[in-house]
Scaffold this active site. Structure first.
Site, PDB file in Angstrom:
ATOM      1  N   TYR A 240     -11.752 -44.631  37.304  1.00 29.60           N
ATOM      2  CA  TYR A 240     -12.173 -44.998  35.886  1.00 29.60           C
ATOM      3  C   TYR A 240     -11.105 -44.401  34.839  1.00 29.60           C
ATOM      4  CZ  TYR A 240     -15.217 -45.166  31.870  1.00 29.60           C
ATOM      5  OH  TYR A 240     -15.783 -45.780  30.541  1.00 29.60           O
TER       6      TYR A 240
ATOM      7  N   SER B 238     -11.850 -45.459  26.669  1.00 33.32           N
ATOM      8  CA  SER B 238     -12.682 -44.235  26.720  1.00 33.32           C
ATOM      9  C   SER B 238     -11.908 -42.775  26.561  1.00 33.32           C
ATOM     10  CB  SER B 238     -13.372 -44.156  28.014  1.00 33.32           C
ATOM     11  OG  SER B 238     -13.770 -42.724  28.206  1.00 33.32           O
TER      12      SER B 238
HETATM   13  N1  LIG Z   1     -21.433 -45.433  27.568  1.00 35.37           N
HETATM   14  C1  LIG Z   1     -20.620 -44.638  27.484  1.00 35.37           C
HETATM   15  O1  LIG Z   1     -20.695 -43.359  27.426  1.00 35.37           O
HETATM   16  C2  LIG Z   1     -19.178 -44.937  27.293  1.00 35.37           C
HETATM   17  C3  LIG Z   1     -18.085 -44.132  27.050  1.00 35.37           C
HETATM   18  C4  LIG Z   1     -16.704 -44.648  27.029  1.00 35.37           C
HETATM   19  C5  LIG Z   1     -16.437 -45.993  27.147  1.00 35.37           C
HETATM   20  N2  LIG Z   1     -17.444 -46.611  27.682  1.00 35.37           N
HETATM   21  C6  LIG Z   1     -16.902 -48.229  27.821  1.00 35.37           C
HETATM   22  O2  LIG Z   1     -17.828 -48.994  27.093  1.00 35.37           O
HETATM   23  C7  LIG Z   1     -17.670 -50.213  27.649  1.00 35.37           C
HETATM   24  C8  LIG Z   1     -19.448 -50.758  27.466  1.00 35.37           C
HETATM   25  O3  LIG Z   1     -20.309 -50.026  28.617  1.00 35.37           O
HETATM   26  P1  LIG Z   1     -21.728 -49.650  27.890  1.00 35.37           P
HETATM   27  O4  LIG Z   1     -21.725 -48.267  27.531  1.00 35.37           O
HETATM   28  O5  LIG Z   1     -22.019 -50.500  26.760  1.00 35.37           O
HETATM   29  O6  LIG Z   1     -22.530 -49.868  29.476  1.00 35.37           O
HETATM   30  P2  LIG Z   1     -23.239 -50.969  29.713  1.00 35.37           P
HETATM   31  O7  LIG Z   1     -24.580 -50.896  28.725  1.00 35.37           O
HETATM   32  O8  LIG Z   1     -23.687 -50.750  31.214  1.00 35.37           O
HETATM   33  O9  LIG Z   1     -22.724 -52.391  29.635  1.00 35.37           O
HETATM   34  C9  LIG Z   1     -21.602 -52.920  30.414  1.00 35.37           C
HETATM   35  C10 LIG Z   1     -21.596 -54.304  30.155  1.00 35.37           C
HETATM   36  O10 LIG Z   1     -20.603 -54.785  31.074  1.00 35.37           O
HETATM   37  C11 LIG Z   1     -21.187 -56.003  31.648  1.00 35.37           C
HETATM   38  N3  LIG Z   1     -20.550 -56.219  32.994  1.00 35.37           N
HETATM   39  C12 LIG Z   1     -20.620 -55.334  34.062  1.00 35.37           C
HETATM   40  N4  LIG Z   1     -19.835 -55.712  34.959  1.00 35.37           N
HETATM   41  C13 LIG Z   1     -19.383 -56.899  34.752  1.00 35.37           C
HETATM   42  C14 LIG Z   1     -18.896 -58.174  35.395  1.00 35.37           C
HETATM   43  N5  LIG Z   1     -18.541 -57.622  36.614  1.00 35.37           N
HETATM   44  N6  LIG Z   1     -18.645 -59.086  35.037  1.00 35.37           N
HETATM   45  C15 LIG Z   1     -19.135 -59.393  33.626  1.00 35.37           C
HETATM   46  N7  LIG Z   1     -19.558 -58.390  32.980  1.00 35.37           N
HETATM   47  C16 LIG Z   1     -19.850 -57.100  33.265  1.00 35.37           C
HETATM   48  C17 LIG Z   1     -22.661 -55.745  31.708  1.00 35.37           C
HETATM   49  O11 LIG Z   1     -23.253 -56.898  31.917  1.00 35.37           O
HETATM   50  P3  LIG Z   1     -23.937 -57.696  33.184  1.00 35.37           P
HETATM   51  O12 LIG Z   1     -24.372 -56.362  34.107  1.00 35.37           O
HETATM   52  O13 LIG Z   1     -25.038 -58.616  32.678  1.00 35.37           O
HETATM   53  O14 LIG Z   1     -22.648 -58.397  33.649  1.00 35.37           O
HETATM   54  C18 LIG Z   1     -22.899 -55.220  30.658  1.00 35.37           C
HETATM   55  O15 LIG Z   1     -23.051 -56.235  29.542  1.00 35.37           O
HETATM   56  C19 LIG Z   1     -17.422 -50.261  29.202  1.00 35.37           C
HETATM   57  O16 LIG Z   1     -15.980 -50.703  29.200  1.00 35.37           O
HETATM   58  C20 LIG Z   1     -17.437 -48.531  29.327  1.00 35.37           C
HETATM   59  O17 LIG Z   1     -16.314 -48.117  30.194  1.00 35.37           O
HETATM   60  C21 LIG Z   1     -18.817 -46.364  27.659  1.00 35.37           C
END
Ligand SMILES: NC(=O)c1ccc[n+]([C@@H]2O[C@H](COP(=O)([O-])OP(=O)(O)OC[C@H]3O[C@@H](n4cnc5c(N)ncnc54)[C@H](OP(=O)(O)O)[C@@H]3O)[C@@H](O)[C@H]2O)c1
Length: 262
Positions: free
Chosen positions: A152, A139
């Site tokens: 985080y 991130s």
């Molecule tokens: N969205 C942003 O603004 C942003 C910015 C920078 C970086 N990121 C990074 O991008 C990545 C993906 O996030 P996203 O934005 O796509 O969010 P998201 O839509 O909430 O997706 C998160 C994913 O992680 C899975 N997950 C969460 N806890 C888990 C666990 N204990 N075991 C297995 N799977 C788990 C969830 O699936 P289940 O709930 O089905 O397990 C979901 O598929 C993350 O690493 C986040 O830190 C996001």
């Protein structure tokens, strides 16, 4: 079975992970999709099979659970993995000194421990095959201390340095290691933690599909650190120059004058 091998994507049930799954399927890779919500994975798998014809295996696992993580490592040792996207991640956002210690430990288990163990498991497979692509999702917070996201931002700094270090070790091996630094992306990331997207101004967000498309462009350009919303690459170059200057100076073997007091 695709000649391209199998792309493993964690956190494939929503957001950025779901977009990676779609893109890899469109490229012709077979998939192993990992998340806790098996119903979502099953629905995605069915769509991707019928739309692209690739093979899709779903793997329901809580990556914060040591037993589930071991099961997944075992599975990675059995299949021809050629790409791994360590995307699953959680925020445990809120004033760091107030957020429950257990929630912060769970974050470390997912964002740090699972990412590390799965990277190592995949690299074993890549070495055996002489090819492979590892994409770790960090991130922009990797570079920012954060009041309201201490664990985080710390975990994402780990992802950045861990991935870059692996990249240095594997240079010239045929294995690509890439680390991605997204800014705000419109996903369930904030809503799943009881926050709304208004954390950042509306104009700050990109879509998951646009982000992932940009990541593939970065991978094709062999970029080590991919920051899809950074329009001025010279900012990163200056940051790297400052980092090198810092290292040169602190290795000088002398206490700095401002600390030689008292
Ligand atoms: N969205 C942003 O603004 C942003 C910015 C920078 C970086 N990121 C990074 O991008 C990545 C993906 O996030 P996203 O934005 O796509 O969010 P998201 O839509 O909430 O997706 C998160 C994913 O992680 C899975 N997950 C969460 N806890 C888990 C666990 N204990 N075991 C297995 N799977 C788990 C969830 O699936 P289940 O709930 O089905 O397990 C979901 O598929 C993350 O690493 C986040 O830190 C996001």
């Amino acid at each position: 079975m695709s000649d391209l091998g199998i792309a493993v994507i964690t956190g494939a049930s929503s957001g950025i992970g779901a977009s990676f799954a779609t893109r890899y399927a469109q490229k012709g890779y077979d998939l192993l999709l990992v998340a806790r919500r098996g119903d979502r994975l099953a629905a995605m798998a069915e769509n991707l099979r019928s739309e692209t014809g690739v093979g899709v295996e779903t793997f329901v696992a809580d990556l914060g659970n040591a037993g589930d993580l071991t099961r997944l490592e075992t599975r990675l040792a059995e299949i021809p993995v050629t790409a791994l996207v360590n995307n699953a991640g959680v925020g445990a956002l809120g004033p760091t000194s107030n957020v429950q210690a257990d929630a912060q430990q769970a974050l470390l288990n997912i964002n740090v421990i699972a990412l590390t163990r799965l990277s190592l498991a995949a690299i074993q497979r890549f070495k055996a095959a002489g090819r492979g692509t590892l994409i770790n999702i960090a991130s922009v917070m990797a570079l920012m201390p954060s009041a309201g996201g201490g664990a985080y931002s710390g975990s994402k700094a780990y992802v950045l340095n861990f991935s870059r270090s692996l990249g240095l070790e594997l240079a010239g091996s045929g294995i690509g290691v890439h680390v991605v630094m997204p800014g705000p992306v419109r996903t369930e990331f904030f809503s799943s933690q009881g926050l709304n997207d208004a954390v950042f101004p509306d104009s700050s967000y990109v879509s998951a599909d646009d982000l992932v498309k940009a990541v593939f462009a970065g991978v094709d350009q062999d970029e080590e650190v991919i920051t899809p919303t950074l329009s001025s690459p010279e900012i990163w170059r200056d940051y790297e120059i400052a980092r090198s200057a810092f290292m040169r100076e602190v290795m000088g073997g002398e206490i700095a004058a401002q600390y030689k007091v008292g």
